[in-house]
Design an enzyme around this catalytic site. Structure first.
Site, PDB file in Angstrom:
ATOM      1  N   TYR A  41      47.073  70.963 102.283  1.00 52.72           N
ATOM      2  CA  TYR A  41      47.055  72.396 101.635  1.00 52.72           C
ATOM      3  C   TYR A  41      46.574  73.127 103.497  1.00 52.72           C
ATOM      4  CZ  TYR A  41      43.435  71.711  98.420  1.00 52.72           C
ATOM      5  OH  TYR A  41      43.117  71.607  96.973  1.00 52.72           O
ATOM      6  N   HIS A  62      42.579  82.023  96.331  1.00 49.06           N
ATOM      7  CA  HIS A  62      43.765  80.927  96.165  1.00 49.06           C
ATOM      8  C   HIS A  62      43.790  80.979  95.487  1.00 49.06           C
ATOM      9  CE1 HIS A  62      44.437  77.063  97.213  1.00 49.06           C
ATOM     10  NE2 HIS A  62      44.103  76.094  96.112  1.00 49.06           N
ATOM     11  N   GLU A  63      42.934  81.061  94.007  1.00 48.45           N
ATOM     12  CA  GLU A  63      43.655  80.564  92.546  1.00 48.45           C
ATOM     13  C   GLU A  63      44.836  81.207  92.120  1.00 48.45           C
ATOM     14  OE1 GLU A  63      43.038  77.588  92.024  1.00 48.45           O
ATOM     15  OE2 GLU A  63      41.486  77.639  93.878  1.00 48.45           O
ATOM     16  N   ASP A 104      44.059  61.391  92.305  1.00 48.96           N
ATOM     17  CA  ASP A 104      42.860  62.270  93.109  1.00 48.96           C
ATOM     18  C   ASP A 104      42.389  61.325  94.796  1.00 48.96           C
ATOM     19  OD1 ASP A 104      42.501  64.173  90.726  1.00 48.96           O
ATOM     20  OD2 ASP A 104      40.844  62.599  89.600  1.00 48.96           O
ATOM     21  N   HIS A 129      47.823  80.249  93.325  1.00 47.63           N
ATOM     22  CA  HIS A 129      48.160  80.151  91.720  1.00 47.63           C
ATOM     23  C   HIS A 129      49.281  80.437  91.139  1.00 47.63           C
ATOM     24  CE1 HIS A 129      47.155  75.833  94.070  1.00 47.63           C
ATOM     25  NE2 HIS A 129      46.448  75.999  93.898  1.00 47.63           N
ATOM     26  N   GLY A 133      36.173  73.675  93.197  1.00 48.15           N
ATOM     27  CA  GLY A 133      35.820  75.400  93.242  1.00 48.15           C
ATOM     28  C   GLY A 133      36.212  76.437  92.762  1.00 48.15           C
ATOM     29  N   GLU A 192      43.295  76.912  88.605  1.00 43.66           N
ATOM     30  CA  GLU A 192      44.404  77.670  88.775  1.00 43.66           C
ATOM     31  C   GLU A 192      44.576  78.270  86.932  1.00 43.66           C
ATOM     32  OE1 GLU A 192      44.433  74.849  90.759  1.00 43.66           O
ATOM     33  OE2 GLU A 192      46.580  74.576  90.949  1.00 43.66           O
ATOM     34  N   ASN A 193      43.531  77.545  86.304  1.00 43.57           N
ATOM     35  CA  ASN A 193      44.087  77.467  84.532  1.00 43.57           C
ATOM     36  C   ASN A 193      45.260  79.044  84.690  1.00 43.57           C
ATOM     37  OD1 ASN A 193      43.628  74.926  84.278  1.00 43.57           O
ATOM     38  ND2 ASN A 193      41.167  75.655  84.470  1.00 43.57           N
ATOM     39  N   GLU A 202      49.933  72.952  96.940  1.00 45.46           N
ATOM     40  CA  GLU A 202      48.399  73.218  97.957  1.00 45.46           C
ATOM     41  C   GLU A 202      48.834  74.659  99.072  1.00 45.46           C
ATOM     42  OE1 GLU A 202      45.836  74.220  95.851  1.00 45.46           O
ATOM     43  OE2 GLU A 202      46.323  73.305  94.193  1.00 45.46           O
TER      44      GLU A 202
END
Ligand code: BES
Ligand code: ZN
Length: 659
Positions: free
Chosen positions: A432, A346-347, A424, A350, A319, A322-323, A369
């Site tokens: 979360y 959300h991002e 992963d 982060h 989705g 957060e880079n 998270e």
């Protein structure tokens, strides 16, 4: 091969202790792997080479997912030069790593790689000249990739590695022009979290290692390169140049290249995407600057200067990601009604939880998270009001209860055992939702007037550092509880038991109580078109309604809903997803065409995983899944491919020539 090349290098001879490949605690020591690697030659495998059999090579450091040993040699800066080659689907790169070593003899520089071809390695002392260095690429482990060991002469502080990525690099997706919105230019993007950075950069790929970095990226004429860093002026050779002056973990290094346009969203915020998408994206994300302000009021100053979003093609497997300075986002957020921007909250969150204070290993993932989910809901509450954040808390609680039924007990703990497993596959929404619920429970126990300064203090005290769960517990005890934990708060069971502890904060939403009452009435016979105020429902209310319908909903009921609200054509991806999932489970045939187009056009893992799993439960569904997947697979990112391959036990060789 000359004799000198074949002999194990000195550090191996010392480490082997004269015993050859010895087993310790059931694992082959790294030294043994290195000795084996010398047999494959210093250049390691070519791009098409098969991975050598797994030897369960293990790291010597604290992170079970990295071969590196940062306690001895720690990388502080990475300088990249990257040539993006769409024709061969590869990056040709040079990485110069600057590092610090312990005085007691540095040992080799151990790096993580996956499917990289290493062309050369050199070392230098200080600003001195580079000279060739001996290096060995060990055998490839299916999860960790291959260790790269570079011999360090005394005084060495820099290593220069020339390398090339493989067309199947797990972080990279190479899109052909037809797979983009504009259809005219190719597109490339990376996804480094959790342990994919090593498939495009040889580095210490552990969230416990932070480095500053810079990059110079060459792309074909007409394309724009973006990275998760400050943009500098283009070089005299036309290369795009970037610089990240705050130390970050490797999983936050990101690159995209394509036909890209920009729209400003505010003084610090902006959005990038393909030109045809950019005005829609700018409208959707118009509240971004307000969210940054809300976050700063809650968590302290935003320390990354700019916050931009990059909306990727629909195969982006998450989705949002957060880079730093450049959140990567799925276009499925562009619902046309701003209803899915909690992902932006959300991002953005982060930027504090994750990017500023980073989980030290992937078993501490909940520190990233769980904190972020809590912070996201605080931002949503402040910007959009408590009605919306309450609904998110209730949906989250229901997600957590659902996981309790489907996951193994060990994976329901806040700190699951991750060693030896693919992050992963292990990392789940437990981190979360259980993590966020723990923070909400603590907040309620002590009150916001005490909790909010504690949270802000956590970000300040650990800024630009990596933290463990033990660090969190000691901060809690010292700074919040002052030695006296609130009675009834059993932190040990939060962390180490699969259950949801009974003292968990209760969450409720009166809006959802209304939705529930209407659902019950409709199931008892009221007519949908007249009884459900669906026109006034927000996306979250729709999700509450759909998620709580019986999984064996009678087909007539499904058709009635579909006729009244055209759910099979829903433009909102979250609503469409819940409806498709329900229709697979209940056997409603009205969504077949939509499921087909959904699965062949969207690569978001959060949708693919449940949909393919639901299909795979029946023989007929499985057959459909296989035929859909055969068509969809070439368009998915390698990370999504890995996920669905696992669900369908897919053997590429049996099913298709290859991607
Ligand atoms: N950092 C995660 C995505 C991630 C997690 C990538 C683990 C690789 C490994 C990101 O912040 C995230 O959580 N994205 C969510 C959206 C969020 C609102 C729950 C997603 O992708 O759905
Ligand atoms: Zn996240």
């Amino acid at each position: 091969m000359p004799d000198a090349e074949r002999r194990p290098p000195p550090w191996n001879r010392v480490a082997e202790n004269g015993g050859g490949c010895r087993r310790a605690a059931g694992l082959l020591l790294l030294c043994a792997a290195m000795a084996c690697a010398s047999a494959t030659g210093p250049r390691g495998r070519g791009p098409g080479g098969d991975p050598a059999p797994s030897a369960s090579v293990r790291s010597q450091g604290p992170d079970p997912h990295s071969y590196s040993n940062p306690a001895r040699v720690r990388v502080r800066h990475v300088a990249l030069e990257i040539d993006v080659r769409f024709g061969s689907r590869s990056l040709a790169g040079t990485a110069v790593l600057s590092f610090e070593s312990r005085d007691s003899g540095p040992g080799p520089l151990l790096l993580d790689t996956r499917d990289l071809t290493i062309l050369s390695a050199e070392t230098a002392a200080g600003r001195g000249p580079f000279t060739p260095a001996r290096f060995l690429l060990g055998p490839s482990d299916p999860i960790l990739g291959a260790p790269l060991s570079i011999d360090l002469p005394s005084g060495a502080t820099r290593a220069r590695i020339r390398y090339e990525t493989s067309p199947r690099a797990s972080a990279l997706q190479w899109l052909l022009p037809p797979q983009t919105a504009g259809k005219r230019h190719p597109f490339l993007f990376t996804q480094s979290q959790a342990i994919h950075a090593r498939s495009w950069i040889p580095l210490q790929d552990s969230p416990g290692v932070r480095q500053t970095w810079s990059a110079s990226v060459r792309v074909p004429a007409g394309l724009t390169a973006l990275m998760s860093a400050a943009r500098l002026d283009r070089g005299s050779d036309g290369a795009f140049r970037f610089e990240m002056t705050s130390p970050v973990p490797s999983y936050l290094i990101a690159l995209a290249a394509g036909d890209l346009a920009f729209a400003a969203l505010g003084p610090r915020a902006g959005v990038w995407s393909e030109p045809s998408v950019v005005s829609k994206a700018a409208w959707e994300f118009a509240d971004t600057e307000a969210m940054i302000e809300a976050a700063e009021a809650l968590f302290g100053p935003y320390r990354w200067e700019r916050y931009e979003l990059l909306v990727l093609p629909p195969s982006f497997p998450y989705g949002g990601m957060e880079n730093p300075r450049l959140t990567f986002a799925t276009p499925t957020l562009l619902a046309g009604d701003r209803s899915l921007v909690d992902v932006v909250a959300h991002e953005l969150a982060h930027s504090w939880s994750g990017n500023l204070v980073t989980n030290a290993t992937w078993s501490d993932f909940w520190l990233n998270e769980g904190f972020t989910t809590y912070c996201e809901r605080r931002i949503v509450e402040r910007v959009f009001g408590p009605k919306r954040s309450e609904m998110e808390w209730v949906l989250g609680r229901q997600t957590l209860e659902g996981l309790s039924l489907s996951l193994e007990p060990g994976d329901l703990m806040l700190r699951p055992e991750v060693a030896g497993r693919d992050p992963d596959a292990v990392l789940s929404e437990v981190a979360y939702e259980k993590g966020a619920l723990l923070l909400l429970t603590i907040e309620r126990a002590v009150g916001r007037e005490r909790f909010d300064p504690f949270l802000r203090g956590w970000f300040d005290a650990h800024a630009f550092r990596s933290a463990t769960t033990a660090d969190f517990l000691s901060d809690l005890d010292q700074r919040l509880f002052a030695g006296a934990r609130p009675p009834g708060l059993d932190l040990d069971s939060w962390l180490n038991s699969p259950a949801i502890p009974p003292e968990a904060a209760a969450v409720s939403s009166s809006a959802f109580a209304d939705v529930d009452a209407l659902r019950v009435a409709w199931l008892a016979g009221s007519r949908a078109a007249e009884s459900l105020p669906a026109k006034t429902w927000s996306t979250l209310e729709w999700l509450r309604f759909l998620r709580n319908l019986p999984r064996d909903l009678p087909l007539a009921k499904s058709s009635e809903l579909d006729r009244a609200f055209h759910l099979s054509e829903a433009l909102n991806s979250e609503i469409a997803f819940q409806w498709l999932l329900l229709s697979i489970e209940s056997g409603y045939p009205g969504t077949q065409a939509r499921l087909d187009s959904f699965l062949t056009s969207i690569g978001r893992r959060k949708y693919l995983k449940p949909l393919y799993e639901a299909l795979a439960k029946t023989p007929a569904g499985r057959e459909r899944a296989v035929s859909l997947y055969r068509r969809a697979r070439p368009g998915y990112h390698p990370i999504a491919v890995e996920t669905v391959d696992r669900i369908l036990s897919w053997k590429p060789s049996e099913n298709e020539s290859d991607r």
